[in-house]
Design a protein around this motif. Structure first.
Motif, PDB file in Angstrom:
ATOM      1  N   SER A  92       0.751  -1.158   0.006  1.00 20.85           N
ATOM      2  CA  SER A  92      -0.107   0.115   0.053  1.00 20.85           C
ATOM      3  C   SER A  92       0.668   1.240  -0.074  1.00 20.85           C
ATOM      4  N   VAL A  93       1.870   1.260   0.957  1.00 20.05           N
ATOM      5  CA  VAL A  93       2.877   2.434   0.797  1.00 20.05           C
ATOM      6  C   VAL A  93       3.454   2.640  -0.284  1.00 20.05           C
ATOM      7  N   TRP A  96       1.347   4.336  -3.110  1.00 22.28           N
ATOM      8  CA  TRP A  96       1.091   5.488  -2.907  1.00 22.28           C
ATOM      9  C   TRP A  96       2.261   6.109  -3.217  1.00 22.28           C
ATOM     10  N   PRO A 237      -2.777   3.802   2.907  1.00 19.69           N
ATOM     11  CA  PRO A 237      -1.211   4.036   2.907  1.00 19.69           C
ATOM     12  C   PRO A 237      -0.636   4.674   3.841  1.00 19.69           C
TER      13      PRO A 237
END
Length: 438
Positions: A92-93, A96, A237
């Motif tokens: 997720s990070v 992003w 994120p």
């Protein structure tokens, strides 16, 4: 003479065997045995005088001493990385970041993540464990050759942050004891050198990646990679970044009072917060914990094997002779200090070891000569982070093999360029700047 041949020959042999992919748990003790035999060290404590150096004791003291000091940090660091991976937080990070910075800057995102954690006091080994899941996802989405991930991790951790003024890493603190300086010694020159290493190193990393891509290299998935393709939803994120901030914050808060033990608290906080924040995204927590534990055991065993080799090398008469030669180099004390620390760090496979061995001998002599202690502090600190990253170095082996699952043949050329050549150039620049009175 035979002892020196044994010492340097053993080091070269270890590098060759490492590059050829031999298991370090075999290569390190074998090459240490080669060093011991040619230096006339007794093989067993029963054959040596009481308290005298011998192959078995010195190798195992180095091996077990490293595990005793670092196992819990390796364990919590590896588990933190696996939990970030299992919950989808790392993916997720990374998505992003790619969305904000663009796929062309995926490698830069990895470098900056490592730099922030390293300058925040998190151990280099732990940074590699923690950032690797995100780095893997970033390189996958940007379709970059994965063999450059170790180089990106090392560049962000061991160059413009680890040895810079103000860094809480041990490589910046060891000189304080011997030179009476502060962590901010030579900060003006340090800032210039850090900017140089970051700009030049990132340019070089980008050039190597683009050259590989032009030859048709792409990201190649493996069966061991986390499979997030079937996830219908990923965690938020920004919330997924909180555990990284918690690790950074806890390590900073407890660093002065607990030293490296602060990492145990920081990483445990990171593990717990990752699970709590992303509890509904957990897939198989027990597997993540188990995989993390096994990864930590393999990583620390490989590193300890190399540390054991250094323990034997340091016990030989030829090592003492080499130290005497290196610490007695004529000419500019800054050049002599930088060379001595770099070479000893290469022999022991440890940047902190290079400083701890050389500075007690160098510092009194150079200070009596009137050498600026701040200039000496910054020069030896920067130079210590160069030859310690030769192929057999503990951090090198852990990052390339145990964490990233790459081979030295594929990953080390870029790794060595950024973690050996760039810091060496930084040390040269520091000597020049201090010599002209900056």
């Amino acid at each position: 003479m035979l002892g020196l041949i044994g010492m340097f020959g053993g080091l070269i042999l270890l590098i060759v065997l490492t590059m050829r992919g031999m298991n370090l748990l075999i290569a390190a003790p074998l090459t240490a045995l080669f060093v011991a035999v040619l230096n006339g060290l007794p093989l067993f404590p029963q054959l040596a005088g009481e308290g005298a150096a011998n192959y078995l004791t010195n190798y195992m003291d180095g091996f077990t001493g490293f595990i005793a000091s670092w196992y819990l940090m390796f364990l919590t660091g590896a588990i933190f990385g696996k939990v970030m991976e299992d919950t989808g937080a790392a993916d997720s990070v990374s998505r992003w970041i790619v969305g904000k910075m663009g796929m062309k800057r995926a490698a830069l995102a990895v470098v900056l993540a490592c730099a922030v954690l390293t300058y925040g006091g998190v151990s280099l080994f732990v940074v590699a464990f923690s950032v690797y899941p995100m780095a893997l996802s970033l390189f996958k989405q940007a379709n970059l050759p994965r063999r450059f991930i170790p180089a990106a991790l090392a560049f962000g951790s061991t160059t413009f942050t680890m040895t810079s003024a103000g860094s809480p890493e041990i490589q910046n603190w060891i000189p304080i004891e011997f030179l009476g300086t502060s962590p901010y010694a030579g900060w003006e020159v340090s800032a210039i050198v850090a900017v140089f290493m970051m700009v030049f190193g990132y340019w070089w990393l980008t050039k190597m990646i683009n050259k590989a891509k032009s030859k048709g290299e792409e990201f190649e998935s493996r069966s061991t990679d986390p499979n997030n393709e079937s996830r219908k939803e990923l965690p938020n994120p920004l919330l997924s970044m909180l555990p990284l901030l918690i690790v950074l914050g806890f390590s900073y808060i407890f660093h002065d009072s607990l030293g490296t033990s602060a990492l145990i608290i920081a990483l445990t906080g990171g593990i717990i917060s990752t699970c709590l924040i992303n509890i509904k995204f957990i897939r198989n927590l027990s597997k993540a914990l188990g995989d993390g534990a096994m990864g930590a055991v393999i990583a620390i065993a490989n590193t300890a094997a190399v540390v054991g080799f250094g323990g034997v090398v340091k016990a030989t008469p030829s090592f003492e002779a080499a130290v005497d030669v290196m610490t007695g180099i004529p000419g500019s004390p800054l050049i002599g200090g930088a060379l001595a620390v770099a070479v000893i760090a290469g022999l022991t496979g440890s940047s902190s070891g290079g400083q701890a061995i050389a500075l007690p001998l160098l510092a009194p002599h150079y200070l009596d000569m009137g050498v600026d202690p701040e200039a000496l502090h910054r020069t030896v600190s920067i130079s210590s982070g160069s030859l310690d990253s030769l192929p057999q170095g503990g951090y090198v082996v852990t990052t390339i093999r145990s964490i990233a699952g790459e081979t030295h043949r594929d990953a080390y050329p870029a790794f060595g360029a950024l973690s050996v050549v760039v810091p060496l150039l930084g040390a040269v620049l520091a000597v020049i700047l201090f010599s002209i009175g900056l």
